[in-house]
Enzyme design. Sequence first.
Site, PDB file in Angstrom:
ATOM      1  N   SER A 145       0.853  -1.201   0.000  1.00 60.36           N
ATOM      2  CA  SER A 145       0.000   0.000   0.000  1.00 60.36           C
ATOM      3  C   SER A 145       0.875   1.233   0.000  1.00 60.36           C
ATOM      4  O   SER A 145       2.007   1.210   0.507  1.00 60.36           O
ATOM      5  CB  SER A 145      -0.877   0.005   1.260  1.00 60.36           C
ATOM      6  OG  SER A 145      -1.522   1.260   1.406  1.00 60.36           O
ATOM      7  N   TYR A 159      -1.515  -0.550  10.243  1.00 60.88           N
ATOM      8  CA  TYR A 159      -1.794  -0.934   8.846  1.00 60.88           C
ATOM      9  C   TYR A 159      -0.578  -0.602   7.975  1.00 60.88           C
ATOM     10  O   TYR A 159      -0.105  -1.437   7.198  1.00 60.88           O
ATOM     11  CB  TYR A 159      -3.039  -0.194   8.344  1.00 60.88           C
ATOM     12  CG  TYR A 159      -3.373  -0.440   6.898  1.00 60.88           C
ATOM     13  CD1 TYR A 159      -4.045  -1.595   6.511  1.00 60.88           C
ATOM     14  CD2 TYR A 159      -3.008   0.465   5.903  1.00 60.88           C
ATOM     15  CE1 TYR A 159      -4.349  -1.832   5.176  1.00 60.88           C
ATOM     16  CE2 TYR A 159      -3.309   0.240   4.569  1.00 60.88           C
ATOM     17  CZ  TYR A 159      -3.980  -0.904   4.214  1.00 60.88           C
ATOM     18  OH  TYR A 159      -4.262  -1.149   2.888  1.00 60.88           O
ATOM     19  N   ALA A 161       2.501  -0.198   8.897  1.00 59.95           N
ATOM     20  CA  ALA A 161       3.640  -1.059   9.244  1.00 59.95           C
ATOM     21  C   ALA A 161       3.472  -2.455   8.640  1.00 59.95           C
ATOM     22  O   ALA A 161       4.435  -3.052   8.138  1.00 59.95           O
ATOM     23  CB  ALA A 161       3.771  -1.153  10.761  1.00 59.95           C
ATOM     24  N   LYS A 163       1.877  -3.229   5.938  1.00 63.07           N
ATOM     25  CA  LYS A 163       2.064  -3.163   4.481  1.00 63.07           C
ATOM     26  C   LYS A 163       3.545  -2.913   4.130  1.00 63.07           C
ATOM     27  O   LYS A 163       4.020  -3.337   3.079  1.00 63.07           O
ATOM     28  CB  LYS A 163       1.160  -2.069   3.893  1.00 63.07           C
ATOM     29  CG  LYS A 163      -0.333  -2.424   3.955  1.00 63.07           C
ATOM     30  CD  LYS A 163      -0.654  -3.674   3.141  1.00 63.07           C
ATOM     31  CE  LYS A 163      -2.138  -3.940   3.030  1.00 63.07           C
ATOM     32  NZ  LYS A 163      -2.457  -5.131   2.231  1.00 63.07           N
TER      33      LYS A 163
HETATM   34  N1  LIG Z   1      -8.786   0.291  -1.596  1.00 58.84           N
HETATM   35  C1  LIG Z   1      -7.626   0.930  -1.478  1.00 58.84           C
HETATM   36  O1  LIG Z   1      -7.551   2.150  -1.681  1.00 58.84           O
HETATM   37  C2  LIG Z   1      -6.365   0.166  -1.129  1.00 58.84           C
HETATM   38  C3  LIG Z   1      -5.158   0.875  -1.145  1.00 58.84           C
HETATM   39  C4  LIG Z   1      -3.973   0.197  -0.846  1.00 58.84           C
HETATM   40  C5  LIG Z   1      -3.995  -1.155  -0.566  1.00 58.84           C
HETATM   41  N2  LIG Z   1      -5.196  -1.816  -0.544  1.00 58.84           N
HETATM   42  C6  LIG Z   1      -5.141  -3.255  -0.270  1.00 58.84           C
HETATM   43  O2  LIG Z   1      -5.763  -3.953  -1.332  1.00 58.84           O
HETATM   44  C7  LIG Z   1      -6.306  -5.187  -0.856  1.00 58.84           C
HETATM   45  C8  LIG Z   1      -7.758  -5.295  -1.272  1.00 58.84           C
HETATM   46  O3  LIG Z   1      -8.459  -4.226  -0.663  1.00 58.84           O
HETATM   47  P1  LIG Z   1      -9.907  -3.720  -1.135  1.00 58.84           P
HETATM   48  O4  LIG Z   1      -9.849  -2.245  -1.149  1.00 58.84           O
HETATM   49  O5  LIG Z   1     -10.352  -4.437  -2.348  1.00 58.84           O
HETATM   50  O6  LIG Z   1     -10.775  -4.104   0.146  1.00 58.84           O
HETATM   51  P2  LIG Z   1     -11.818  -5.275   0.374  1.00 58.84           P
HETATM   52  O7  LIG Z   1     -12.207  -5.170   1.801  1.00 58.84           O
HETATM   53  O8  LIG Z   1     -12.878  -5.192  -0.667  1.00 58.84           O
HETATM   54  O9  LIG Z   1     -10.964  -6.587   0.126  1.00 58.84           O
HETATM   55  C9  LIG Z   1     -10.247  -7.251   1.152  1.00 58.84           C
HETATM   56  C10 LIG Z   1     -10.474  -8.731   0.987  1.00 58.84           C
HETATM   57  O10 LIG Z   1      -9.723  -9.429   1.989  1.00 58.84           O
HETATM   58  C11 LIG Z   1     -10.553 -10.435   2.520  1.00 58.84           C
HETATM   59  N3  LIG Z   1     -10.171 -10.761   3.902  1.00 58.84           N
HETATM   60  C12 LIG Z   1      -9.928  -9.908   4.927  1.00 58.84           C
HETATM   61  N4  LIG Z   1      -9.681 -10.603   6.055  1.00 58.84           N
HETATM   62  C13 LIG Z   1      -9.772 -11.928   5.735  1.00 58.84           C
HETATM   63  C14 LIG Z   1      -9.636 -13.157   6.463  1.00 58.84           C
HETATM   64  N5  LIG Z   1      -9.311 -13.183   7.773  1.00 58.84           N
HETATM   65  N6  LIG Z   1      -9.805 -14.329   5.799  1.00 58.84           N
HETATM   66  C15 LIG Z   1     -10.127 -14.329   4.489  1.00 58.84           C
HETATM   67  N7  LIG Z   1     -10.266 -13.209   3.743  1.00 58.84           N
HETATM   68  C16 LIG Z   1     -10.095 -12.024   4.367  1.00 58.84           C
HETATM   69  C17 LIG Z   1     -11.958  -9.862   2.479  1.00 58.84           C
HETATM   70  O11 LIG Z   1     -12.930 -10.895   2.504  1.00 58.84           O
HETATM   71  C18 LIG Z   1     -11.939  -9.100   1.155  1.00 58.84           C
HETATM   72  O12 LIG Z   1     -12.330  -9.941   0.098  1.00 58.84           O
HETATM   73  C19 LIG Z   1      -6.082  -5.182   0.660  1.00 58.84           C
HETATM   74  O13 LIG Z   1      -4.902  -5.914   0.951  1.00 58.84           O
HETATM   75  C20 LIG Z   1      -5.894  -3.703   0.978  1.00 58.84           C
HETATM   76  O14 LIG Z   1      -5.135  -3.524   2.160  1.00 58.84           O
HETATM   77  C21 LIG Z   1      -6.382  -1.187  -0.825  1.00 58.84           C
END
Ligand SMILES: NC(=O)c1ccc[n+]([C@@H]2O[C@H](COP(=O)([O-])OP(=O)(O)OC[C@H]3O[C@@H](n4cnc5c(N)ncnc54)[C@H](O)[C@@H]3O)[C@@H](O)[C@H]2O)c1
Length: 254
Positions: A145, A159, A161, A163
Amino acid sequence: MAIDMTDARVLVTGAGHGIGRGIALGLAAAGADVVVHYGSSADAAAQTVADIEALGRKAVAVRADVTVTEDVDRLVAESVAFLGGLDVVVCNAGHLIGRVPVAEMSDEHFASVVDVNLGATFRTCRAAIPHLLESDRPRIVAMSSLAAHNGGGPGSVVYAASKAGVRGFVKGLAKELGPQGVTVNAVAPGYIADTAFHGTFSTAEAQQKMVAGTPVGRPGTVDDVAAAVLYLASREASYITGTTLDVDGGTWPR
Ligand SMILES: NC(=O)c1ccc[n+]([C@@H]2O[C@H](COP(=O)([O-])OP(=O)(O)OC[C@H]3O[C@@H](n4cnc5c(N)ncnc54)[C@H](O)[C@@H]3O)[C@@H](O)[C@H]2O)c1
């Protein structure tokens, strides 16, 4: 040169919705068969599977708690059984469970964030590596991230840390697996607006500030991230390993 993933065997964690769904669909559109992992939303995962099948590719939804070793081991075993092997693993599942200052954070909160964002990446890779070593196009792509570089927004210290940990993890694992031809990279998305993530955890004002701080002048999309993952998962990216690719419209470094 169009990226060709025809018949690539792919596992994407957290692929029911958001960025993971976009990655799964992007890889399938390029020809891959995909195991759609999900944590709790069976309906969303079923929709991703249906959309992949509509593209003419194979897909199946598999539930697993990525914080539980037995679940992750079963997820990988079922993926290998369904796909007939494993070429690409995308460790996308992750979470931010509220914006809490460090002075007020419980041990449980800290452990949960680190365990889902970094621990699950470790667990998934550990289970997948023996199968990737049998592939002729093995790739790992993990999810870091922008927060790993800039510390994230208010109340997201742990979070950030976790990432940053992903960034170090792919660098180290790339060294470990390089001699065997497995590339290991991460992507570091900035503000990706078309997900539930920021709707839940960022105020409208904070979202406006994020766009204002983005040199290209717009929020990122799920498809922006999916395109970067598709490249890192391709045969063409065989000389890129240990890197974290920023997908943030130029937000970092500034
Ligand atoms: N949306 C953003 O702006 C952004 C920015 C940087 C990084 N990210 C990263 O991208 C990834 C996807 O994020 P997103 O925005 O699509 O959010 P999201 O919440 O839609 O997706 C996260 C996914 O992780 C799964 N998950 C979480 N905990 C779990 C567990 N214990 N067991 C099984 N599955 C689990 C959830 O079911 C979900 O499908 C994440 O790693 C997030 O940290 C997102």
